[in-house]
Design a protein around this motif. Structure first.
Motif, short mmCIF file in Angstrom:
data_model
loop_
_atom_site.label_atom_id
_atom_site.label_comp_id
_atom_site.label_asym_id
_atom_site.label_seq_id
_atom_site.Cartn_x
_atom_site.Cartn_y
_atom_site.Cartn_z
N GLU A 34 47.98 10.48 -36.88
CA GLU A 34 49.10 10.07 -37.75
C GLU A 34 48.76 8.77 -38.48
O GLU A 34 49.05 8.62 -39.67
N ALA A 35 48.15 7.85 -37.74
CA ALA A 35 47.78 6.57 -38.34
C ALA A 35 46.78 6.79 -39.48
O ALA A 35 46.83 6.14 -40.52
N LYS A 36 45.87 7.74 -39.26
CA LYS A 36 44.88 8.06 -40.29
C LYS A 36 45.55 8.64 -41.53
O LYS A 36 45.21 8.27 -42.67
N LYS A 37 46.50 9.53 -41.29
CA LYS A 37 47.22 10.14 -42.43
C LYS A 37 47.96 9.08 -43.23
O LYS A 37 47.92 9.06 -44.47
N ALA A 38 48.64 8.21 -42.49
CA ALA A 38 49.40 7.14 -43.16
C ALA A 38 48.45 6.26 -43.97
O ALA A 38 48.74 5.86 -45.10
N ALA A 39 47.29 5.98 -43.37
CA ALA A 39 46.31 5.11 -44.04
C ALA A 39 45.78 5.79 -45.30
O ALA A 39 45.60 5.16 -46.34
N TRP A 40 45.53 7.10 -45.19
CA TRP A 40 45.04 7.84 -46.36
C TRP A 40 46.05 7.76 -47.51
O TRP A 40 45.69 7.51 -48.66
N ASN A 41 47.34 7.94 -47.17
CA ASN A 41 48.37 7.86 -48.19
C ASN A 41 48.47 6.46 -48.78
O ASN A 41 48.66 6.29 -49.99
N GLN A 42 48.31 5.45 -47.93
CA GLN A 42 48.32 4.07 -48.42
C GLN A 42 47.13 3.82 -49.35
O GLN A 42 47.26 3.16 -50.37
N TYR A 43 45.99 4.37 -48.94
CA TYR A 43 44.79 4.22 -49.78
C TYR A 43 45.05 4.78 -51.18
O TYR A 43 44.73 4.16 -52.19
N LEU A 44 45.66 5.99 -51.21
CA LEU A 44 45.92 6.62 -52.50
C LEU A 44 46.94 5.82 -53.31
O LEU A 44 46.82 5.71 -54.52
N ALA A 45 47.91 5.24 -52.60
CA ALA A 45 49.00 4.54 -53.30
C ALA A 45 48.55 3.18 -53.84
O ALA A 45 49.05 2.73 -54.87
N LEU A 46 47.64 2.54 -53.13
CA LEU A 46 47.24 1.18 -53.54
C LEU A 46 46.32 1.21 -54.75
O LEU A 46 45.46 2.10 -54.85
N PRO A 47 46.48 0.26 -55.65
CA PRO A 47 45.60 0.22 -56.82
C PRO A 47 44.25 -0.38 -56.46
O PRO A 47 44.11 -1.08 -55.44
N LEU A 48 43.26 -0.13 -57.28
CA LEU A 48 41.99 -0.84 -57.14
C LEU A 48 42.23 -2.32 -57.48
O LEU A 48 43.19 -2.64 -58.18
N PRO A 49 41.40 -3.21 -56.98
CA PRO A 49 41.59 -4.63 -57.30
C PRO A 49 41.67 -4.85 -58.80
O PRO A 49 40.92 -4.24 -59.56
N ALA A 50 42.59 -5.72 -59.20
CA ALA A 50 42.81 -5.97 -60.62
C ALA A 50 42.52 -7.42 -60.96
O ALA A 50 42.62 -8.31 -60.12
N ARG A 51 42.19 -7.62 -62.21
CA ARG A 51 41.87 -8.97 -62.69
C ARG A 51 43.05 -9.93 -62.50
O ARG A 51 42.87 -11.13 -62.31
N THR A 52 44.27 -9.39 -62.52
CA THR A 52 45.45 -10.24 -62.38
C THR A 52 45.66 -10.72 -60.95
O THR A 52 46.46 -11.61 -60.71
N ASP A 53 44.94 -10.12 -60.00
CA ASP A 53 45.09 -10.50 -58.59
C ASP A 53 44.23 -11.73 -58.31
O ASP A 53 43.00 -11.67 -58.36
N GLU A 54 44.88 -12.84 -58.01
CA GLU A 54 44.20 -14.12 -57.76
C GLU A 54 43.16 -13.98 -56.65
O GLU A 54 42.13 -14.67 -56.64
N ARG A 55 43.40 -13.08 -55.72
CA ARG A 55 42.49 -12.92 -54.58
C ARG A 55 41.15 -12.30 -54.99
O ARG A 55 40.22 -12.23 -54.20
N TRP A 56 41.08 -11.83 -56.23
CA TRP A 56 39.83 -11.25 -56.73
C TRP A 56 39.26 -12.07 -57.88
O TRP A 56 38.40 -11.59 -58.62
N ARG A 57 39.73 -13.30 -57.99
CA ARG A 57 39.23 -14.16 -59.04
C ARG A 57 37.71 -14.31 -58.92
O ARG A 57 37.20 -14.50 -57.80
N PHE A 58 37.01 -14.24 -59.99
CA PHE A 58 35.55 -14.37 -60.10
C PHE A 58 34.77 -13.13 -59.63
O PHE A 58 33.55 -13.05 -59.80
N SER A 59 35.45 -12.19 -58.97
CA SER A 59 34.73 -11.00 -58.48
C SER A 59 34.36 -10.09 -59.64
O SER A 59 35.10 -10.00 -60.62
N ASN A 60 33.26 -9.39 -59.46
CA ASN A 60 32.83 -8.43 -60.46
C ASN A 60 33.57 -7.10 -60.23
O ASN A 60 33.09 -6.23 -59.51
N LEU A 61 34.74 -6.95 -60.82
CA LEU A 61 35.57 -5.76 -60.55
C LEU A 61 34.95 -4.50 -61.12
O LEU A 61 35.13 -3.41 -60.58
#
Lengths: 436, 251
Positions: A34-61
């Motif tokens: 069940e935890a795996k299924k929930a995680a899979w759905n979360q994975y699908l729902a979450l966006p890829l890191p975006a330039r607007t996300d401060e936590r990815w500042r300077f990263s090569n997106l």
């Protein structure tokens, strides 16, 4: 390089493949599936890191791309040469399969120590895993990749040390990956009960330097009251690997956690480390060494959360940069309102061995208590020509003098390892990387 | 027998000429003291001979046993038998004295030759005992957090281990209290009497009470202006450097 197989046109991270992965694990506890299924759905729902996300500042997106990566079917044909040092037991994984393990000494087994591959731990100690698995949320930016790890993880280890058991020699876990466009999702869980003491050394390695890999690795380290936990992670993936490693540390009353991460491999390697100081007297020592060469990008994000009074943390991240390599260090110390008498330190030091390399440093503090001591700093320096001349004036060749100075820069961190054999083995390992 | 021959040496830092026609020949076993006021080029002389990249040799030559060393790199000069005892030794964090000295000793061995670790440590410890250096120092980083006296003793320890043909000792007495000075002098004196030749640079006569030179030279404006035996040092002490200045003006 060999011809690219057809499977590379699409990745394995599809609903179909995930369902197949789950179907293969029907012998595991229902909560886990069940935890795996929930995680899979979360994975699908979450966006890829975006330039607007401060936590990815300077990263090569643009460099983040899962297309074409597949789950390996066969173990690697051979294992790479890894540092040798005395150990208490060892688990070896190759291409997401366990390929070797040494037996736990009988006395430790009798005392209740558990050192098992993740699947076995789920079958035999499911409740224990359930209690600690991802107990604390991930906050440093790689949520999507951590969810993908949960969805597909099958390799990794559980190390459980009961109350009062002290083990001097390290446990070792090796993860090897071979074959082009292979992906892996290791997950290691370390649980030390009150007053327990243990060391885990984990290796992440590719058999070849050119093959592309995708990795999302997760570690959960838990140290209960008075426990002493030492974790050493050695990352030496291929130069074409995208790696996301997420490290969570939770320290209870008077617990001491020592973590040292050695970053050598990867095209783009991100390492997130979050220490939580949960009760008075808790201490976390967070250390990292990076050798960045070629066009490698090492992206390090750290968080030291002081959630209780009289807690301390000490972070020292040292990078050596060659060629056109890039490093990013972004660290934050958070002191919660109740965490009076916090003593927190954070330092990032970069040694530039090339004009074309780039080191980014973003230290930060967020303090909500008034009686604390928090310091942070970042330095970027080159080899000191006077030090170089001093060594050469003793007859040491320029090349060897240079090497001594670089290792002198590292030694401040390696010297904190109390296990001399491990210290020597890791030094040799870095040396061999440096010469290649 | 070895010989270090400095011939009409001219040294500049950037555009500025510092050493201006310095000549001196040192033979094995001899101790030469160079005295002179600050800024007269004494330290520049020693660093230039050792091959420091900031110093440009614009004229003259330095010969070791008849061969010019000027085309050699600093490490090659050191292996050929030169040793510079630094006035301000560098601190090298993370490199232990034991590892540093082993690297320096190994650099002098032939390709493929193995260092005899037992013999190495035996020799190291005996030299350390002589210089009253605690054996725990071997695991400390080179000069890192050392006191002035510890740094200078560490320089002499290196000199004792590397057994150079010629040592250039740059203001070895600076920053030393009398006890430390005595220990350092004992260490140097223990190396005398053999083949070691010493060029000892000092501002003060004090050091020469402990390491008695065979020859004393006064350096002024980049060259030797007066030479004599140890009595010259005493005369300088009594009359001061102004005396040299006046002598020069008369000449």
């Amino acid at each position: 390089m060999s011809a690219v197989p057809d499977t590379h046109s699409s990745s394995d991270f599809t609903q179909e493949r995930f369902a197949a992965h789950l179907a293969n694990r029907s012998d595991l506890p229902a909560w886990w599936l069940e935890a795996k299924k929930a995680a899979w759905n979360q994975y699908l729902a979450l966006p890829l890191p975006a330039r607007t996300d401060e936590r990815w500042r300077f990263s090569n997106l643009k460099g983040i791309d899962l297309a074409g990566f597949v789950l390996p079917g066969q173990p690697a044909p051979h294992t790479p040469h890894l540092p040798d040092f005395p150990r208490v037991a060892e688990l070896t994984f190759s291409n997401r399969q366990i390929t070797a393990r040494t037996a736990l000494p009988a006395d430790l087994r009798e005392q209740g120590v558990i050192f098992a591959p993740l699947d076995e731990a789920l079958r035999e100690h499911g409740d224990l895993v359930r209690r600690y698995f991802r107990k604390h949320p991930v906050a440093l930016g790689s949520e999507k990749f951590v969810e993908l790890n949960t969805a597909f993880c099958s390799t990794g280890a559980l190390l459980y040390v009961p109350r009062g058991v002290e083990i001097a020699l390290p446990f070792v876990v090796e993860h090897t990956l071979a074959g082009d466009h292979m992906a892996t999702f290791p997950h290691t869980l370390v649980i030390l009960e009150d007053q327990a003491k243990a060391t885990l050394v984990e290796f992440f390695v590719s058999t070849e330097t050119e093959t592309a890999h995708f990795v999302s690795g997760v570690n959960d380290l838990h140290a209960s009251a008075g426990a002493h936990l030492t974790y050493v992670g050695v990352q030496n993936w291929s130069d074409a690997t995208q790696a996301f490693h997420s490290n969570s540390i939770a320290a209870g009353r008077d617990a001491r956690v020592f973590s040292l991460n050695l970053h050598l491999g990867g095209r783009q390697a991100r390492h997130e480390s979050h220490s939580r100081l949960l009760a008075p007297g808790a201490h976390s020592e967070m250390l990292a060494l990076t050798v960045a060469h070629g066009t490698q990008e090492f992206d390090q994000r750290t968080l030291q959360t002081h959630a209780a009074p009289h807690t301390s943390s000490n972070l020292l991240y040292k990078n050596v940069l060659l060629d056109q390599a890039r490093t990013i260090f972004s660290g934050l110390i958070v002191v919660e309102p109740d965490a009076q008498k916090t003593d927190a330190y954070q330092s990032n030091r970069n040694l530039m061995l090339s004009e074309a390399a780039e080191a980014n440093s973003l230290p930060g503090l967020e303090i909500e208590a008034n009686d604390v001591r928090c310091t942070h700093g970042a330095t970027t320096a080159r080899i000191d020509p006077d030090q170089q001349f001093y060594l050469e004036a003793r007859g040491i060749t320029p090349q060897h003098a240079h090497e001594l100075l670089v290792f002198g820069f590292f030694e401040e961190i390696l010297d904190k390892l109390t296990d001399d054999h491990l210290h020597a083995a890791l030094t040799r390992f870095i040396q061999s990387k440096f010469k290649s | 027998m070895s010989q270090l021959e400095i011939k009409d040496l001219h040294v500049s830092i950037g555009e500025k000429a510092i050493v201006k026609g310095f000549s001196l020949t040192i033979n094995s076993g001899e101790v030469h003291a160079i005295m002179g006021p600050n800024g007269t080029g004494k330290s520049t002389l020693s660093k230039a001979i050792a091959g420091h990249p900031d110093y440009t040799i614009t004229g003259g030559d330095v010969l070791l046993d008849g061969r010019s060393i000027l085309a050699m790199q600093p490490d090659e000069r050191a292996r050929a038998g030169l040793f510079l005892a630094f006035q301000y030794p560098s601190e090298i964090p993370g490199v232990t004295i034991a590892n540093f000295l082993r690297a320096a000793v190994q650099a002098r061995m032939a390709e493929g030759e193995e260092l005899d670790a037992t013999g190495y440590y035996k020799r190291l410890y005996s030299k350390m005992d002589l210089l009253k250096i605690d054996r725990k120092f071997t695991s400390r980083a080179v000069n890192d957090g050392f006191s002035g006296g510890e740094k200078k003793r560490c320089e002499i320890l290196q000199m004792a281990m590397l057994e150079p043909k010629f040592a250039l000792m740059d203001e070895t007495d600076s920053g030393l209290d009398i006890d430390a000075l005595r220990i350092v002098a004992e260490g140097v004196n223990a190396m005398r009497g053999g083949t070691l030749g010493i060029l000892m640079i000092t501002h003060y006569q004090r050091l020469l009470d402990y390491i008695v030179p065979d020859h004393v030279h006064v350096m002024w404006d980049g060259r030797i202006v007066k030479s004599g035996d140890k009595s010259l040092a005493l005369e300088l002490e009594a009359k001061g450097y102004d005396w040299v200045k006046q002598e020069l003006a008369k000449a």
